[in-house]
Design an enzyme around this catalytic site. Structure first.
Site, PDB file in Angstrom:
ATOM      1  N   ARG A 184      47.196  30.627  43.928  1.00  0.00           N
ATOM      2  CA  ARG A 184      48.070  31.464  43.094  1.00  0.00           C
ATOM      3  C   ARG A 184      48.090  32.912  43.576  1.00  0.00           C
ATOM      4  O   ARG A 184      49.080  33.615  43.368  1.00  0.00           O
ATOM      5  CB  ARG A 184      47.645  31.370  41.636  1.00  0.00           C
ATOM      6  CG  ARG A 184      46.275  31.919  41.312  1.00  0.00           C
ATOM      7  CD  ARG A 184      45.702  31.343  40.038  1.00  0.00           C
ATOM      8  NE  ARG A 184      45.387  29.926  40.187  1.00  0.00           N
ATOM      9  CZ  ARG A 184      44.886  29.172  39.213  1.00  0.00           C
ATOM     10  NH1 ARG A 184      44.647  29.683  38.023  1.00  0.00           N
ATOM     11  NH2 ARG A 184      44.627  27.901  39.421  1.00  0.00           N
ATOM     12  N   LYS A 244      33.769  24.274  46.720  1.00  0.00           N
ATOM     13  CA  LYS A 244      34.088  22.958  46.176  1.00  0.00           C
ATOM     14  C   LYS A 244      32.934  21.979  46.432  1.00  0.00           C
ATOM     15  O   LYS A 244      32.138  22.182  47.347  1.00  0.00           O
ATOM     16  CB  LYS A 244      35.349  22.402  46.857  1.00  0.00           C
ATOM     17  CG  LYS A 244      36.634  23.141  46.565  1.00  0.00           C
ATOM     18  CD  LYS A 244      37.776  22.497  47.328  1.00  0.00           C
ATOM     19  CE  LYS A 244      39.088  23.228  47.070  1.00  0.00           C
ATOM     20  NZ  LYS A 244      39.571  23.032  45.706  1.00  0.00           N
TER      21      LYS A 244
END
Length: 483
Positions: free
Chosen positions: A338, A264
């Site tokens: 996920r 990130k």
């Protein structure tokens, strides 16, 4: 803060500050007070105070009254008044009085009855708004509110509602504490300890270690943990308030998310300790359910790990095998939530649940779509979706349903595996949920994406800056609707 109910006249209530609520467009509702109070109210309302929503004005009380001061509190327009606006007013009033060092407070409640609203909403906002996280602050004299007196006749219904509200607010604070904690003090092991702290007669907690996770076949979840020296924990907490099929709550529990090798940007990365807000929420739900002795069977699953770019970290392009047997191409290591939630959903199906609910800070796309105002909701069960919407409206932890069309499966098509963990930027919010749908299958399931709502950047009337605690009140409301 101690909350009491007293049947006493406002002018005889000994307190530092007496709170008098007003609407913006109504007459003086306090004509029964002493003439000196009536004169003060008329004077203040002419020029200094309109009664706008969350407007506050603190003034000295007349000398012939026992309260030291009077807080004029605005509720806004009468016809637009809602439970949410009363919550906001409660949060605003008590945090303001705390900052003004008014320790003992009282609330005049008859006006709420005239407005056909409950003062319990005010108390809820007050309790939520007074939350602070001071663990790392060296403060010898932190400002606090010691007491709040509700001026009204006692009743069993009011006492019950107040206790319920206190339990729920305490559970929200518990979840917020977990999320606000820095990642070095909230590792997967620390989160497991927090879950164990809830153990009591009707709550059991089991923590699966890395070897157990591998043996079960949770290859997708395990892959997320490879870059960190902190060992993953798969936390299974169960509250059995009734002998019926359980509602299984799955909370994303990435205790720090750097993005892995798909790193990130550094700007704002310090906030990625909040990536376990879903896990914190489901523990808060379990805490409240047990304390309130709710007639529900709950199982909470928290796949807890860090997502870091270590030497053994999973790489873009790697393929892993989930507990379901499906193979997953990891196209982006920052779509890690996920992977862990999918394995947990598949694990949840072994309990033959009444419903599976996952709550996760899953996608940046959710924050882009909805900002910080609403959580995205998707699922395969119409009744669950409808009840969640109603629960969101009542708690003001609002949800907005989005579609799961079959076409979204194409967005996740892989050339080398059964499914990719990410598609393109187009439709990424729905595609992320469709990834989870592939594992939920026919089990009744709803997904709540709280990426935009789990953290607030500035103070709101009853949500101080930092962790919002979203999900605790929402899911508890839903559970009661399902009874």
């Amino acid at each position: 803060m101690h909350i009491a109910i007293k049947d006493v006249k406002e002018e005889n209530c000994i307190c530092d500050a007496l709170i008098l609520p007003f609407v913006e467009d109504g007459p003086n509702p306090y004509v029964s007070l002493k003439p000196s109070a009536g004169k003060l109210i008329d004077k203040i309302r002419k020029k200094e105070f309109k009664g706008s929503l969350n407007e506050v004005l603190l003034v000295p009380a007349p000398e012939d009254m026992k309260p030291g001061r009077i807080l004029f509190l605005g509720l806004g327009k009468k016809d637009a008044l809602t439970a949410e606006k009363i919550r906001q007013a409660g949060g605003k009033a008590l945090s303001y009085l705390r900052d003004m060092e008014m320790k003992n407070t009282a609330l005049s409640t008859p006006f709420f009855g005239h407005l056909k609203q409950s003062p319990v909403h005010f108390v809820e906002g007050a309790l939520l708004g007074l939350y602070t996280y001071r663990k790392y602050k060296n403060e010898n004299h932190a400002k606090t509110i010691s007491s709040l007196v509700l001026i009204t006749k006692p009743s069993k219904d009011l006492s019950f509602s107040l206790r319920k509200t206190e339990v729920i607010a305490s559970s929200v604070a518990f979840a917020k504490d977990l999320v606000n904690a820095p990642a070095n003090d909230m590792t997967p092991a620390d989160l497991a300890d927090a879950a164990r702290s809830l153990k009591q007669k009707n709550i059991t907690v089991k923590v699966l270690e890395k070897k157990d996770i591998r043996k079960i076949g949770m290859g997708a979840f395990l892959a997320v943990s490879h870059g960190s020296k902190e060992l993953p924990k798969f936390i299974v907490a169960e509250y059995r308030g009734i002998r019926k099929p359980p509602v299984v709550l799955v909370g994303k529990s990435i205790t720090f998310d750097s993005g892995g090798l798909s790193l990130k940007p550094s700007d704002g990365m310090e906030k990625m300790k909040y990536d376990m807000a879903g896990g914190a929420a489901v523990l808060g739900v379990m805490k409240a359910a047990a304390e309130l002795k709710l007639p529900v069977h709950l199982i909470c699953l928290l796949p807890a790990t860090e997502n870091l770019p270590g030497g053994s970290a999973v790489k873009p392009g790697d393929v892993v095998r989930s507990i379901s047997g499906k193979t997953v191409e990891i196209a982006n290591t920052d779509a890690e939530g996920r992977l862990s939630v999918a394995d947990a959903i598949e694990y949840a199906k072994r309990f033959k649940p009444k419903a599976i609910i996952d709550i996760a800070t899953l996608t940046g796309a959710c924050a882009i779509a909805f900002g910080g105002e609403v959580a995205a909701m998707m699922g395969n069960d119409r009744k669950l979706l409808d009840e969640f919407r109603k629960a969101g409206e009542e708690t003001y932890e609002r949800v907005w349903e989005l579609p799961l069309f079959d076409e979204y499966k194409e967005y996740l098509k892989s050339d080398i595996a059964d499914i990719r963990n990410i598609g393109t930027r187009i439709g990424s919010l729905m595609a992320s949920a469709y990834f989870l749908y592939e594992f939920a299958g026919q089990a009744p399931w709803v997904h709540i994406d709280i990426a935009g709502t789990a953290w607030v950047e500035k103070d709101r009337p009853y949500i101080p800056k930092g962790a919002s605690g979203i999900g605790v009140r929402l899911i508890l409301n839903l559970i009661e609707r399902l009874q």
